[in-house]
Write an enzyme that holds these catalytic residues in place. Structure first.
Site, PDB file in Angstrom:
ATOM      1  N   GLY A 197     -13.034   4.388  10.293  1.00 17.27           N
ATOM      2  CA  GLY A 197     -11.626   4.682  10.533  1.00 17.27           C
ATOM      3  C   GLY A 197     -11.409   6.169  10.398  1.00 17.27           C
ATOM      4  N   ASP A 226      -9.889   0.379  -4.821  1.00 18.04           N
ATOM      5  CA  ASP A 226     -10.863   0.734  -3.788  1.00 18.04           C
ATOM      6  C   ASP A 226     -12.259   0.934  -4.365  1.00 18.04           C
ATOM      7  OD1 ASP A 226      -8.703   0.765  -2.092  1.00 18.04           O
ATOM      8  OD2 ASP A 226      -9.170   2.718  -1.212  1.00 18.04           O
ATOM      9  N   ASN A 260       0.880  -1.169   0.000  1.00 20.32           N
ATOM     10  CA  ASN A 260       0.000   0.000   0.000  1.00 20.32           C
ATOM     11  C   ASN A 260       0.917   1.217   0.000  1.00 20.32           C
ATOM     12  OD1 ASN A 260      -1.801   2.067   0.421  1.00 20.32           O
ATOM     13  ND2 ASN A 260      -2.744   1.189   2.248  1.00 20.32           N
ATOM     14  N   ARG A 319      -2.489  -1.991  -3.681  1.00 21.96           N
ATOM     15  CA  ARG A 319      -3.715  -1.238  -3.467  1.00 21.96           C
ATOM     16  C   ARG A 319      -3.670   0.019  -4.338  1.00 21.96           C
ATOM     17  NH1 ARG A 319      -4.961   3.446   0.665  1.00 21.96           N
ATOM     18  NH2 ARG A 319      -7.212   3.635   0.360  1.00 21.96           N
ATOM     19  N   GLY A 331     -11.252   7.650   7.701  1.00 18.80           N
ATOM     20  CA  GLY A 331     -12.334   7.889   6.761  1.00 18.80           C
ATOM     21  C   GLY A 331     -13.419   6.868   7.055  1.00 18.80           C
ATOM     22  N   HIS A 358     -17.499   0.955   7.071  1.00 17.72           N
ATOM     23  CA  HIS A 358     -16.046   1.082   7.211  1.00 17.72           C
ATOM     24  C   HIS A 358     -15.811   2.268   8.131  1.00 17.72           C
ATOM     25  CE1 HIS A 358     -11.755   1.134   6.053  1.00 17.72           C
ATOM     26  NE2 HIS A 358     -11.890   2.439   6.202  1.00 17.72           N
TER      27      HIS A 358
END
Length: 238
Positions: free
Chosen positions: A212, A150, A7, A93, A214, A210
């Site tokens: 986090g 993503d 990543n 990623r 974000g 999700h």
């Protein structure tokens, strides 16, 4: 045989090393402050006797090429990856796949050029992702490399959900639409929920979250995303 996942951020490199057979984690780590006078590198791994170990370094890492070199040295020192030839694949990623990519894809020059064209949609992320791809392909050219996007999981969203209430030519000419992000996370959570509920994912109707730095939500019907809270940019979120 092993799989390495990268990543690559604008000033950081996160990585994880797996056994191909059972996807057990052999090592994970990160290199931060790439390009600064002093960078920090940290590796967590399991040694040959099964004990948790850690390596820490404070070094000058000028660019992503240097970061991947440091990563390789630390993996070699830990004994978890002696040679890049032990890898059967490297996964990358990539934040934005636009409408071009609906699933992971093996990387070649055509794919790299397509990711480059999407830079205007993710100017902070795709260039860094590309740096990691180019360096890894240069240092491990013989290893198959795959891009995971993503946005890909959200490409099943129907038109009425991804179009904004704005002039249609903004979509046609500028590709202004809802793309959604955190797709790899939402896809994983959906699969795990299906397994936990002992239910085929094709029969799964849920909302995934999700949470986090974000955050986003996704509506999933029959295992496919039909709407998400993030739009053209991550600003909508939750």
């Amino acid at each position: 045989m092993k799989i390495l996942v990268l990543n690559s951020g604008s000033s950081s490199l996160k990585f994880e090393l797996f056994m191909k057979l059972d996807l057990s984690v052999l090592a994970s780590g990160m290199i931060e402050n790439i390009g600064a006078a002093k960078s920090t590198a940290r590796l967590f791994f399991i040694d040959s006797s099964g004990r948790d170990k850690e390596l820490d370094r404070s070094v000058a890492v000028a660019d992503h090429r240097g970061a991947i070199t440091v990563m390789g040295e630390m993996l070699q020192e830990s004994g978890t990856l002696v040679d890049m030839g032990d890898l059967v694949g490297i996964g990358h990623r990539v934040v934005h796949g636009g409408e071009a990519f609906h699933e992971p894809i093996r990387i070649d020059e055509r794919v790299i050029k397509a990711i480059e064209k999407l830079i205007p949609l993710a100017p902070l992320h795709n260039p860094a992702n590309l740096m990691g791809i180019r360096v890894a392909m240069g240092q491990a050219a013989q290893v198959p490399q795959v891009a995971v996007f993503d946005t890909a999981f959200h490409q099943s969203i129907p038109e009425h959900a991804y179009l904004y209430a704005i002039p249609y030519d903004l979509y046609e000419k500028q590709k202004v639409r809802r793309y959604g992000f955190h797709g790899t996370s939402h896809a994983y959570v959906a699969r795990q929920a299906a397994a936990y509920l002992s239910k085929p994912i094709e029969e799964l109707n849920i909302i995934t979250l999700h949470l986090g730095n974000g955050a986003s939500a996704a509506a999933i019907r029959g295992g496919k995303c039909i709407d998400t809270s993030m739009g053209m940019a991550p600003l909508e979120g939750l």
